[in-house]
Design a protein around this motif. Structure first.
Motif, mmCIF file in Angstrom:
data_model
loop_
_atom_site.group_PDB
_atom_site.id
_atom_site.type_symbol
_atom_site.label_atom_id
_atom_site.label_comp_id
_atom_site.label_asym_id
_atom_site.label_seq_id
_atom_site.Cartn_x
_atom_site.Cartn_y
_atom_site.Cartn_z
ATOM 1 N N MET A 156 3.217 -1.653 -5.426
ATOM 2 C CA MET A 156 3.235 -0.188 -5.379
ATOM 3 C C MET A 156 2.676 0.364 -4.079
ATOM 4 O O MET A 156 3.179 1.332 -3.545
ATOM 5 C CB MET A 156 2.424 0.343 -6.554
ATOM 6 N N PHE A 157 1.602 -0.242 -3.578
ATOM 7 C CA PHE A 157 0.928 0.377 -2.432
ATOM 8 C C PHE A 157 0.869 -0.513 -1.199
ATOM 9 O O PHE A 157 0.045 -0.320 -0.330
ATOM 10 C CB PHE A 157 -0.466 0.854 -2.842
ATOM 11 N N ASP A 158 1.762 -1.470 -1.183
ATOM 12 C CA ASP A 158 1.839 -2.353 -0.024
ATOM 13 C C ASP A 158 2.744 -1.680 0.997
ATOM 14 O O ASP A 158 3.871 -2.082 1.233
ATOM 15 C CB ASP A 158 2.414 -3.707 -0.476
ATOM 16 N N LEU B 120 8.854 8.906 -15.834
ATOM 17 C CA LEU B 120 8.828 8.331 -14.485
ATOM 18 C C LEU B 120 8.477 9.403 -13.457
ATOM 19 O O LEU B 120 8.922 10.554 -13.591
ATOM 20 C CB LEU B 120 10.210 7.773 -14.104
ATOM 21 N N MET B 121 7.698 9.032 -12.473
ATOM 22 C CA MET B 121 7.537 9.884 -11.299
ATOM 23 C C MET B 121 7.976 9.060 -10.098
ATOM 24 O O MET B 121 7.403 8.006 -9.813
ATOM 25 C CB MET B 121 6.100 10.373 -11.154
ATOM 26 N N CYS B 122 9.030 9.514 -9.440
ATOM 27 C CA CYS B 122 9.635 8.763 -8.344
ATOM 28 C C CYS B 122 9.447 9.526 -7.038
ATOM 29 O O CYS B 122 9.723 10.726 -6.976
ATOM 30 C CB CYS B 122 11.135 8.578 -8.573
ATOM 31 N N PHE B 123 9.010 8.825 -6.035
ATOM 32 C CA PHE B 123 8.843 9.415 -4.705
ATOM 33 C C PHE B 123 9.770 8.680 -3.741
ATOM 34 O O PHE B 123 9.813 7.445 -3.743
ATOM 35 C CB PHE B 123 7.392 9.276 -4.224
ATOM 36 N N PHE B 124 10.514 9.426 -2.952
ATOM 37 C CA PHE B 124 11.436 8.826 -1.985
ATOM 38 C C PHE B 124 11.066 9.290 -0.582
ATOM 39 O O PHE B 124 10.718 10.454 -0.387
ATOM 40 C CB PHE B 124 12.868 9.282 -2.251
ATOM 41 N N ARG B 125 11.189 8.377 0.371
ATOM 42 C CA ARG B 125 11.074 8.773 1.777
ATOM 43 C C ARG B 125 12.430 8.565 2.424
ATOM 44 O O ARG B 125 13.057 7.514 2.226
ATOM 45 C CB ARG B 125 9.995 7.943 2.492
ATOM 46 N N THR B 136 7.821 4.243 -7.568
ATOM 47 C CA THR B 136 7.983 4.797 -8.910
ATOM 48 C C THR B 136 6.883 4.303 -9.834
ATOM 49 O O THR B 136 6.671 3.095 -9.957
ATOM 50 C CB THR B 136 9.372 4.439 -9.476
ATOM 51 N N ALA B 137 6.199 5.254 -10.456
ATOM 52 C CA ALA B 137 5.214 4.922 -11.483
ATOM 53 C C ALA B 137 5.814 5.313 -12.823
ATOM 54 O O ALA B 137 6.464 6.357 -12.930
ATOM 55 C CB ALA B 137 3.914 5.673 -11.234
#
Lengths: 160, 151
Positions: A156-158, B120-125, B136-137
């Motif tokens: 997740m945070f790598d 779900l909470m999804c973040f995109f760059r 995604t968490a």
């Protein structure tokens, strides 16, 4: 000959310019609001990470709609939850809270954070979404995912 | 109005326009476009599968979640297996936000109709109109302590 045409041109130009400047004004106002909301959320998050209800309360509006499944509704629900966390963590050190990504648009602010309740453990990925009204938080949604020691892929945070 | 006055007004208007155009703001259209791309990716992935959705991804795409593997070939196999295992799966985007190069999607994901589903909470760059990273968490929608629901 010049004058009527010139005046018409001026009126046209003036209208076009006004339209453009108000468009810019609206856009920058929205950007300013989103950035101001972001600051409020980060201030609130800082207070919450210290389980400091009195400080956190200052960032909350007249009401607080709670969607987090483990927390009761309203400002009082938050007070109870923070008191519970404080008790749970009083014997150990405070968890570390690291904001990774923040997205603000309109009256909403979304955030992805990494909470490590105990040093050396993978910790929790927390997604939060806040709705603000007049610079105060009035609604909250979240997701908590306990991270595994060995993720399937990038983790997740790598981040790169 | 005299010629001089109209000339001066013209000059000042032109100057005003130039000043407004100089203000450094992120282009609203690029941000809106990013949001549309992330939504299109998500809906295509869930309706048609990885191959159709991958047109929205950059070659350097990286996915950060508890269950996704690394590498585009591995992701392809992962999503194809998921799709075959859950033919009645569907996904609903509840809300979407975008700012700068980031897009956020709040999603209710169902393994099958009638399921409580996962939140779900999804973040995109994004970069140059392609998705380069996703985080995604997720959490199973449980019994809850308030009456507001998870969405």
């Amino acid at each position: 000959m010049f004058q009527p045409r010139g005046t018409a041109l001026l009126v046209l130009l003036a209208v076009a310019t006004m339209g453009q400047s108000s468009l810019f004004a609206a856009e920058s106002k929205a950007t300013l609001q989103a950035d101001a909301n972001k600051k409020v959320v980060l201030g609130f998050y800082d207070a919450v990470s210290r389980f400091d209800f009195d400080s956190a309360r200052q960032f909350i509006g007249d009401y607080y709609i709670q969607h987090s499944p483990m927390i009761e509704d309203g400002t009082d629900g938050l007070r109870k939850a923070l008191a519970g966390f404080k008790e749970e963590f009083s014997s150990s050190s405070l968890p570390t809270l690291d904001e990774k990504l923040v997205v603000a648009e309109g009256n909403l602010v979304a955030m992805l954070s990494h909470i490590t309740p105990k040093a050396g453990t993978p910790g929790i990925a927390v997604g939060d979404l806040f709705r603000l009204q007049d610079g105060k938080i009035v609604e909250h949604w979240d997701i908590t995912e306990w991270l595994q020691k060995k993720p399937a892929g990038a983790g997740m945070f790598d981040q790169k | 109005m005299t010629r001089l006055a109209s000339f001066l007004l013209l000059v000042s208007l032109a100057a005003g326009t130039a000043a407004a155009a100089d203000v450094a703001l992120p282009s609203p259209s690029a941000v809106d476009q990013n949001k549309a791309i992330a939504i299109a990716y998500w809906n295509t992935l869930n309706s048609k599968g990885w191959d159709a959705a991958s047109i929205y991804l950059d070659a350097s795409y990286r996915e950060h979640s508890g269950s996704s593997p690394s590498g585009n070939e591995e992701l392809r196999a992962y999503y194809n297996t998921l799709k075959a295992a859950k033919p009645r799966h569907y996904s609903v985007i509840v809300r979407a936000l975008a700012q700068d190069d980031l897009v956020f999607l709040h999603v209710h994901d169902f393994a099958a109709p009638g399921d409580f589903g996962e939140a779900l909470m999804c973040f995109f760059r994004l970069k140059d109109g392609k998705i380069v990273e996703q985080w995604t968490a997720k959490q199973a929608v449980p019994g809850i302590r308030n009456f507001n629901g998870m969405f």
